[in-house]
Scaffold this motif. Sequence first.
Motif, PDB file in Angstrom:
ATOM      1  N   GLU A 161     159.568  -8.922   0.769  1.00 46.03           N
ATOM      2  CA  GLU A 161     160.874  -9.585   1.024  1.00 46.03           C
ATOM      3  C   GLU A 161     160.630 -10.595   2.148  1.00 46.03           C
ATOM      4  O   GLU A 161     160.596 -10.303   3.287  1.00 46.03           O
ATOM      5  N   ILE A 162     160.720 -11.659   1.661  1.00 47.37           N
ATOM      6  CA  ILE A 162     160.604 -13.150   2.163  1.00 47.37           C
ATOM      7  C   ILE A 162     161.754 -13.099   3.355  1.00 47.37           C
ATOM      8  O   ILE A 162     162.926 -13.036   2.489  1.00 47.37           O
ATOM      9  N   PHE A 163     161.851 -13.580   4.380  1.00 44.88           N
ATOM     10  CA  PHE A 163     162.979 -14.142   5.251  1.00 44.88           C
ATOM     11  C   PHE A 163     162.534 -15.229   6.086  1.00 44.88           C
ATOM     12  O   PHE A 163     161.260 -15.472   6.224  1.00 44.88           O
ATOM     13  N   ASP A 164     163.510 -16.160   6.440  1.00 47.90           N
ATOM     14  CA  ASP A 164     163.237 -17.467   7.093  1.00 47.90           C
ATOM     15  C   ASP A 164     162.552 -17.121   8.385  1.00 47.90           C
ATOM     16  O   ASP A 164     162.888 -16.376   9.344  1.00 47.90           O
ATOM     17  N   SER A 165     161.533 -18.135   8.742  1.00 52.61           N
ATOM     18  CA  SER A 165     161.058 -18.154  10.175  1.00 52.61           C
ATOM     19  C   SER A 165     160.679 -19.706  10.271  1.00 52.61           C
ATOM     20  O   SER A 165     159.936 -20.015   9.812  1.00 52.61           O
ATOM     21  N   GLU A 166     161.240 -20.226  11.321  1.00 49.75           N
ATOM     22  CA  GLU A 166     161.192 -21.609  11.605  1.00 49.75           C
ATOM     23  C   GLU A 166     159.787 -22.158  11.859  1.00 49.75           C
ATOM     24  O   GLU A 166     158.946 -21.341  12.297  1.00 49.75           O
ATOM     25  N   ARG A 167     159.253 -23.035  11.140  1.00 48.02           N
ATOM     26  CA  ARG A 167     158.164 -23.470  11.139  1.00 48.02           C
ATOM     27  C   ARG A 167     157.559 -23.797  12.864  1.00 48.02           C
ATOM     28  O   ARG A 167     158.206 -24.023  13.637  1.00 48.02           O
ATOM     29  N   LYS A 188     165.747  -4.687   8.467  1.00 47.95           N
ATOM     30  CA  LYS A 188     165.689  -4.147   7.187  1.00 47.95           C
ATOM     31  C   LYS A 188     164.590  -4.779   6.321  1.00 47.95           C
ATOM     32  O   LYS A 188     163.984  -3.750   5.429  1.00 47.95           O
ATOM     33  N   LYS A 189     164.633  -6.000   6.146  1.00 49.13           N
ATOM     34  CA  LYS A 189     163.392  -6.356   5.024  1.00 49.13           C
ATOM     35  C   LYS A 189     161.905  -6.282   5.561  1.00 49.13           C
ATOM     36  O   LYS A 189     161.220  -5.709   4.410  1.00 49.13           O
ATOM     37  N   ILE A 190     161.682  -6.155   6.535  1.00 48.91           N
ATOM     38  CA  ILE A 190     160.293  -5.888   7.201  1.00 48.91           C
ATOM     39  C   ILE A 190     160.125  -4.345   6.962  1.00 48.91           C
ATOM     40  O   ILE A 190     158.840  -3.970   6.140  1.00 48.91           O
ATOM     41  N   PHE A 191     160.795  -3.309   6.885  1.00 49.15           N
ATOM     42  CA  PHE A 191     160.788  -1.946   6.707  1.00 49.15           C
ATOM     43  C   PHE A 191     160.846  -1.662   5.303  1.00 49.15           C
ATOM     44  O   PHE A 191     160.282  -0.834   4.784  1.00 49.15           O
ATOM     45  N   SER A 192     161.570  -2.376   4.643  1.00 47.92           N
ATOM     46  CA  SER A 192     161.898  -2.281   3.153  1.00 47.92           C
ATOM     47  C   SER A 192     160.403  -2.685   2.247  1.00 47.92           C
ATOM     48  O   SER A 192     160.070  -2.064   1.450  1.00 47.92           O
ATOM     49  N   THR A 193     159.765  -3.550   3.001  1.00 49.06           N
ATOM     50  CA  THR A 193     158.482  -4.368   2.413  1.00 49.06           C
ATOM     51  C   THR A 193     157.600  -2.956   2.644  1.00 49.06           C
ATOM     52  O   THR A 193     156.834  -2.970   2.030  1.00 49.06           O
ATOM     53  N   MET A 194     157.546  -2.566   3.880  1.00 52.05           N
ATOM     54  CA  MET A 194     156.461  -1.526   4.207  1.00 52.05           C
ATOM     55  C   MET A 194     156.852  -0.370   3.456  1.00 52.05           C
ATOM     56  O   MET A 194     155.673   0.273   3.095  1.00 52.05           O
ATOM     57  N   GLN A 195     158.052  -0.061   3.148  1.00 49.55           N
ATOM     58  CA  GLN A 195     157.971   1.130   2.542  1.00 49.55           C
ATOM     59  C   GLN A 195     157.512   1.020   1.005  1.00 49.55           C
ATOM     60  O   GLN A 195     157.086   1.853   0.375  1.00 49.55           O
ATOM     61  N   LYS A 196     158.058  -0.220   0.459  1.00 50.23           N
ATOM     62  CA  LYS A 196     157.508  -0.475  -1.064  1.00 50.23           C
ATOM     63  C   LYS A 196     155.930  -0.567  -1.082  1.00 50.23           C
ATOM     64  O   LYS A 196     155.423   0.341  -1.826  1.00 50.23           O
ATOM     65  N   ILE A 197     155.283  -1.127   0.021  1.00 49.54           N
ATOM     66  CA  ILE A 197     153.894  -1.103  -0.110  1.00 49.54           C
ATOM     67  C   ILE A 197     153.415   0.450   0.182  1.00 49.54           C
ATOM     68  O   ILE A 197     152.256   0.856  -0.286  1.00 49.54           O
ATOM     69  N   LYS A 233     143.692   2.480  -3.063  1.00 49.37           N
ATOM     70  CA  LYS A 233     142.603   3.221  -1.906  1.00 49.37           C
ATOM     71  C   LYS A 233     142.521   1.971  -0.908  1.00 49.37           C
ATOM     72  O   LYS A 233     141.343   1.889  -0.395  1.00 49.37           O
ATOM     73  N   SER A 234     143.511   1.420  -0.568  1.00 51.06           N
ATOM     74  CA  SER A 234     143.555   0.357   0.268  1.00 51.06           C
ATOM     75  C   SER A 234     144.160   0.953   1.768  1.00 51.06           C
ATOM     76  O   SER A 234     145.243   1.861   1.649  1.00 51.06           O
ATOM     77  N   ILE A 235     143.778   0.387   2.827  1.00 50.02           N
ATOM     78  CA  ILE A 235     144.752   0.394   4.026  1.00 50.02           C
ATOM     79  C   ILE A 235     145.174  -0.815   4.357  1.00 50.02           C
ATOM     80  O   ILE A 235     144.572  -1.852   4.410  1.00 50.02           O
ATOM     81  N   ILE A 236     146.644  -1.160   4.664  1.00 51.75           N
ATOM     82  CA  ILE A 236     147.162  -2.275   4.885  1.00 51.75           C
ATOM     83  C   ILE A 236     147.902  -2.518   5.928  1.00 51.75           C
ATOM     84  O   ILE A 236     148.502  -1.200   6.616  1.00 51.75           O
ATOM     85  N   ILE A 237     147.610  -3.612   6.953  1.00 47.30           N
ATOM     86  CA  ILE A 237     148.235  -3.636   8.113  1.00 47.30           C
ATOM     87  C   ILE A 237     149.452  -4.813   8.099  1.00 47.30           C
ATOM     88  O   ILE A 237     149.343  -5.653   7.308  1.00 47.30           O
ATOM     89  N   SER A 238     150.377  -4.384   8.815  1.00 51.71           N
ATOM     90  CA  SER A 238     151.535  -5.280   9.098  1.00 51.71           C
ATOM     91  C   SER A 238     152.364  -4.912  10.428  1.00 51.71           C
ATOM     92  O   SER A 238     151.862  -3.969  11.057  1.00 51.71           O
ATOM     93  N   GLU A 239     152.955  -5.780  10.747  1.00 55.50           N
ATOM     94  CA  GLU A 239     153.557  -5.771  12.279  1.00 55.50           C
ATOM     95  C   GLU A 239     155.160  -5.988  12.069  1.00 55.50           C
ATOM     96  O   GLU A 239     155.411  -6.829  10.984  1.00 55.50           O
ATOM     97  N   HIS A 240     155.942  -5.435  12.885  1.00 56.32           N
ATOM     98  CA  HIS A 240     157.340  -5.827  12.984  1.00 56.32           C
ATOM     99  C   HIS A 240     157.797  -7.081  13.714  1.00 56.32           C
ATOM    100  O   HIS A 240     158.758  -7.542  13.596  1.00 56.32           O
TER     101      HIS A 240
END
Length: 285
Positions: free
Chosen positions: A269-275, A175-184, A158-165
């Motif tokens: 699906e986690i991917f690296d992002s430099e701190r 690919k990981k960003i959209f695979s995550t969005m598809q699964k959610i 019953k939720s709306i989820i926000i994410s950005e690319h």
Amino acid sequence: MEDPWQEAYDFAVEVARGAGAVIRKAAESEIKVSTKSSTVDLVTKTDERVEKIIIGSLKEQFGEGTHCFIGEESVANGESCNLTDKPTWIIDPVDGTTNFVHGFPFVAVSIAFAVNKQLEFGVIYSCLEDKMYRARRGKGAFCDDEPLAVSDVADIHKSIIISEHGTDRSPEKVKKIFSTMQKILCIPVHGLRGSGTAATNMCLVASGAVEAFFEIGIHCWDIAAGAVIVKEAGGVLLDVDGGPFDLMSRRMVSANNETIARRIIKEIEIFDSERDDAPVQKKKK
Ligand SMILES: O=P([O-])([O-])O[C@@H]1[C@@H](O)[C@H](O)[C@@H](O)[C@H](O)[C@@H]1O
Ligand SMILES: [Mg+2]
């Protein structure tokens, strides 16, 4: 006991509102666009000008050298991005720069303040909507003068989820960003949304309009103010791996409650992002 940061908080609201007026005025004329980390990571003279106005106002009010500053465009021009125990302002002068360039109506001024590495307050001015979101640690969150509270939905269906690319267009990350969005999306949830600005997305979580916002690739200046506002509206913040929220890690989940947050985390699906605080000499451009 005297309240040490109320004056700074009140001043930050004033500065954010003034910065928003500069952005609105600039939006009426032709906008010259440059790029930063990629051809789609946009920056304009307004981003740089507004950051200078904000930092200049804060230095004038609180003195040179007494406070530290982490600003999106200062860091882009080589300044360090290390959060120390000193009173530190964390600033995104124009959050939603791509929206600003395109006239898409979500552009926010985001100003946060931390002492001893603890976020004391956050101010987000959604300047095209003329909405002032703000929160002080332990004192509640507000939009203009209306108290904010997160949604009470606990059922992910019953939720709306926000994410950005984001602005990284490398195929493996996209690919990981959209695979995550598809699964959610296929849990299923009621819907996926994105305003184009992390700060505004977090205000939507705090106001109960959506249940959660997550992103990998954002920066501390995108989320610092929103972190205080979401927490003070009764929400939660976690790392995308389920660990504790880490402001400098460039990834996070903000949600109305832990049930929703942890359900989303299962799909990310986690991917690296430099701190943000990675040693500058090693930072990739
Ligand atoms: O660059 P900016 O407009 O200040 O900040 C934006 C973030 O707020 C957004 O969450 C992200 O997806 C965009 O790529 C961009 O980084
Ligand atoms: Mg931003």
